[in-house]
Design a protein around this motif. Structure first.
Motif, PDB file in Angstrom:
ATOM      1  N   VAL A  57      -4.845 -13.580  -4.893  1.00 10.61           N
ATOM      2  CA  VAL A  57      -4.695 -13.176  -4.471  1.00 10.61           C
ATOM      3  C   VAL A  57      -5.554 -12.035  -4.032  1.00 10.61           C
ATOM      4  N   LYS A  58      -6.418 -12.465  -2.421  1.00 12.26           N
ATOM      5  CA  LYS A  58      -7.266 -11.410  -2.261  1.00 12.26           C
ATOM      6  C   LYS A  58      -6.832 -10.458  -1.649  1.00 12.26           C
ATOM      7  N   THR A  59      -7.262  -8.888  -1.725  1.00  8.95           N
ATOM      8  CA  THR A  59      -6.692  -7.887  -1.837  1.00  8.95           C
ATOM      9  C   THR A  59      -6.750  -7.685  -0.064  1.00  8.95           C
ATOM     10  N   ASP A  60      -8.228  -7.712   0.061  1.00  4.84           N
ATOM     11  CA  ASP A  60      -7.853  -7.685   1.981  1.00  4.84           C
ATOM     12  C   ASP A  60      -6.786  -8.602   2.205  1.00  4.84           C
ATOM     13  N   ARG A  61      -6.507  -9.881   2.296  1.00  2.96           N
ATOM     14  CA  ARG A  61      -5.602 -10.859   2.474  1.00  2.96           C
ATOM     15  C   ARG A  61      -3.933 -10.545   2.509  1.00  2.96           C
ATOM     16  N   ALA A  62      -3.954  -9.596   1.322  1.00  6.43           N
ATOM     17  CA  ALA A  62      -2.344  -8.894   0.879  1.00  6.43           C
ATOM     18  C   ALA A  62      -2.459  -8.000   1.349  1.00  6.43           C
ATOM     19  N   GLN A  63      -3.305  -7.118   1.649  1.00  6.29           N
ATOM     20  CA  GLN A  63      -3.236  -5.766   2.835  1.00  6.29           C
ATOM     21  C   GLN A  63      -3.703  -6.263   4.004  1.00  6.29           C
ATOM     22  N   ALA A  64      -3.891  -7.333   5.333  1.00  6.27           N
ATOM     23  CA  ALA A  64      -3.318  -7.604   6.153  1.00  6.27           C
ATOM     24  C   ALA A  64      -2.248  -8.301   6.497  1.00  6.27           C
ATOM     25  N   ILE A  65      -1.305  -8.773   5.120  1.00  6.56           N
ATOM     26  CA  ILE A  65       0.089  -8.711   5.189  1.00  6.56           C
ATOM     27  C   ILE A  65       1.030  -7.593   4.975  1.00  6.56           C
ATOM     28  N   ILE A  66       0.727  -6.829   4.230  1.00  4.94           N
ATOM     29  CA  ILE A  66       1.231  -5.384   4.504  1.00  4.94           C
ATOM     30  C   ILE A  66       1.325  -4.685   5.712  1.00  4.94           C
ATOM     31  N   LYS A  67      -0.307  -4.666   6.342  1.00  5.32           N
ATOM     32  CA  LYS A  67      -0.296  -4.337   7.955  1.00  5.32           C
ATOM     33  C   LYS A  67       0.484  -4.741   8.534  1.00  5.32           C
ATOM     34  N   GLY A  68       0.392  -6.483   8.745  1.00  2.00           N
ATOM     35  CA  GLY A  68       1.504  -6.790   9.630  1.00  2.00           C
ATOM     36  C   GLY A  68       3.060  -6.562   9.657  1.00  2.00           C
ATOM     37  N   ALA A  69       3.363  -6.539   8.286  1.00  5.66           N
ATOM     38  CA  ALA A  69       5.012  -5.911   8.450  1.00  5.66           C
ATOM     39  C   ALA A  69       5.170  -4.607   8.463  1.00  5.66           C
ATOM     40  N   LEU A  70       4.104  -3.557   8.086  1.00  2.00           N
ATOM     41  CA  LEU A  70       3.653  -2.514   8.930  1.00  2.00           C
ATOM     42  C   LEU A  70       3.953  -2.450  10.870  1.00  2.00           C
ATOM     43  N   LEU A  71       3.227  -3.044  11.177  1.00  2.00           N
ATOM     44  CA  LEU A  71       3.653  -3.917  12.170  1.00  2.00           C
ATOM     45  C   LEU A  71       4.310  -3.863  13.331  1.00  2.00           C
ATOM     46  N   HIS A  72       5.561  -4.840  12.488  1.00  3.39           N
ATOM     47  CA  HIS A  72       6.689  -5.339  12.588  1.00  3.39           C
ATOM     48  C   HIS A  72       8.492  -4.765  12.963  1.00  3.39           C
ATOM     49  N   ALA A  73       6.978  -4.024  11.360  1.00  2.35           N
ATOM     50  CA  ALA A  73       9.258  -2.383  11.561  1.00  2.35           C
ATOM     51  C   ALA A  73       8.398  -1.918  12.645  1.00  2.35           C
ATOM     52  N   GLY A  74       7.341  -1.200  13.012  1.00  8.43           N
ATOM     53  CA  GLY A  74       7.247  -0.949  13.969  1.00  8.43           C
ATOM     54  C   GLY A  74       6.637   0.508  14.101  1.00  8.43           C
ATOM     55  N   PRO A  75       6.631   1.318  15.215  1.00  2.00           N
ATOM     56  CA  PRO A  75       5.208   2.576  14.952  1.00  2.00           C
ATOM     57  C   PRO A  75       5.804   3.350  14.293  1.00  2.00           C
ATOM     58  N   HIS A  76       7.480   3.788  14.769  1.00  7.11           N
ATOM     59  CA  HIS A  76       8.687   4.548  14.004  1.00  7.11           C
ATOM     60  C   HIS A  76       9.306   4.488  12.529  1.00  7.11           C
ATOM     61  N   ALA A  77       8.983   3.623  12.616  1.00  6.44           N
ATOM     62  CA  ALA A  77       9.359   2.539  10.718  1.00  6.44           C
ATOM     63  C   ALA A  77       9.415   4.141   9.733  1.00  6.44           C
ATOM     64  N   GLN A  78      10.732   4.382   9.164  1.00  8.39           N
ATOM     65  CA  GLN A  78      10.525   5.344   7.589  1.00  8.39           C
ATOM     66  C   GLN A  78      10.073   3.911   6.632  1.00  8.39           C
ATOM     67  N   VAL A  79       9.656   3.855   6.509  1.00  9.15           N
ATOM     68  CA  VAL A  79       9.114   2.903   4.934  1.00  9.15           C
ATOM     69  C   VAL A  79       8.581   3.423   4.146  1.00  9.15           C
ATOM     70  N   ALA A  80       9.408   2.844   3.221  1.00  3.05           N
ATOM     71  CA  ALA A  80       9.958   2.744   1.151  1.00  3.05           C
ATOM     72  C   ALA A  80       9.415   1.095   0.676  1.00  3.05           C
ATOM     73  N   SER A  81       9.253   1.040  -0.491  1.00  2.00           N
ATOM     74  CA  SER A  81       8.987   0.586  -1.109  1.00  2.00           C
ATOM     75  C   SER A  81       9.205   0.549  -2.723  1.00  2.00           C
ATOM     76  N   ILE A  82       8.882  -1.276  -2.958  1.00  2.00           N
ATOM     77  CA  ILE A  82       9.571  -1.182  -4.666  1.00  2.00           C
ATOM     78  C   ILE A  82       9.131  -2.833  -5.251  1.00  2.00           C
TER      79      ILE A  82
END
Length: 288
Positions: A147-172
């Protein structure tokens, strides 16, 4: 939820690593310049005692609700995830981060459990392995280290964009995923409203911790010899220095106490930790 946290089964033996290896892979040392805290944890996979004691997951097929989705990632690629949408329109999201086996059907089942217990929340189980799922400890170790940090971060950032700018996000997340749960909260910025870490590697950069928009719930086992009391104490100090809230749920149990397939499993402690996680998420997501 069989085998969900089997990453933890062999962690107790790492204390026997040769001193040179211990220096290289110490959980308590500051990461080298440019090295992410999650990369430090991933280095454990190169230790035979760590990887050799893991039982392969039993065959299991999830047949409940939810579907695989695909979204764009910020590095110009794409990623897939398992999503269970809320039955009502909602901007509340829970990102579930898998352990070292990858996004398998056990993780999908766990995502479904949270979707049921957190009504009004969209649950997305991310895939930091880009579609690869391990069935042996050797495969899992190689995937975790790849797992490359840059790629993992890009996936997470993409998921945040998918959720949308008004999303309230929790993680586990658990173990490997526990560390990435905290990194998700950091990447989510002002959209972050909650973070649960089971046995996860904490971020050691106080400057980064100062950017957290949420408090953190850390589930910890007092007999854990890797994510141990020293690690937790340092994390408490770092969070205090960052002026961020941290709640540590400590249990007189061993690492992997929440894993039903592990000899150290404690049903009472596991259920208490899960209930505490659900209560925390309900409060932070402001669910009724």
């Amino acid at each position: 939820m069989k085998k969900l946290w089997t990453l933890c089964a062999a962690l107790l033996s790492v204390v026997s690593v040769a001193s040179a290896q211990t220096t290289t892979m110490s959980c308590c040392a500051k990461p080298a310049a440019g090295q992410n805290a999650t990369e430090v944890f991933a280095m454990l996979a190169s230790n035979e005692d760590f990887s050799g004691g893991h039982d392969a997951p039993l065959p299991f097929t999830y047949a409940g609700t939810g579907e695989m989705i695909e979204f764009k990632t910020t590095d110009g690629g794409s990623s897939k995830a398992f999503e269970i949408k809320s039955s009502i329109r909602s901007d509340k999201y829970l990102f579930v981060i898998h352990e070292w086996w990858g996004l398998n059907d056990y993780i999908k089942q766990e995502a479904a459990r949270f979707a049921k217990e957190l009504p009004g929340t969209n649950v997305i189980a991310l895939d930091l392995y880009d579609g690869q799922v391990a069935t042996t400890a050797d495969e899992a170790g190689k995937l975790m280290q790849s797992v490359k940090t840059d790629r993992a971060q890009a996936i997470i950032k993409g998921a945040l964009l998918h959720a949308g700018p008004h999303a309230q996000v929790a993680s586990i997340g658990w173990c490997f995923g526990g560390g990435w749960s905290l990194q998700t909260a950091l990447l989510a910025g002002k959209q972050a409203v909650g973070c649960v870490m089971y046995y996860g590697m904490p971020e050691k950069d106080v400057a980064k911790l100062k950017t957290l928009n949420t408090d953190v719930l850390m589930v910890f086992a007092k007999q854990d010899k890797w994510i141990n009391q020293e690690v937790v104490t340092q994390f408490e100090k770092d969070m205090k220095a960052a002026k961020k809230g941290l709640t540590v749920k400590a249990y007189d149990a061993d690492h992997a106490f929440a894993n039903p397939s592990n000899p150290k499993y404690s049903k009472d402690f596991a259920e208490d930790a899960h209930a505490a996680s659900v209560a925390y998420l309900k409060k932070n997501l402001k669910l009724k």
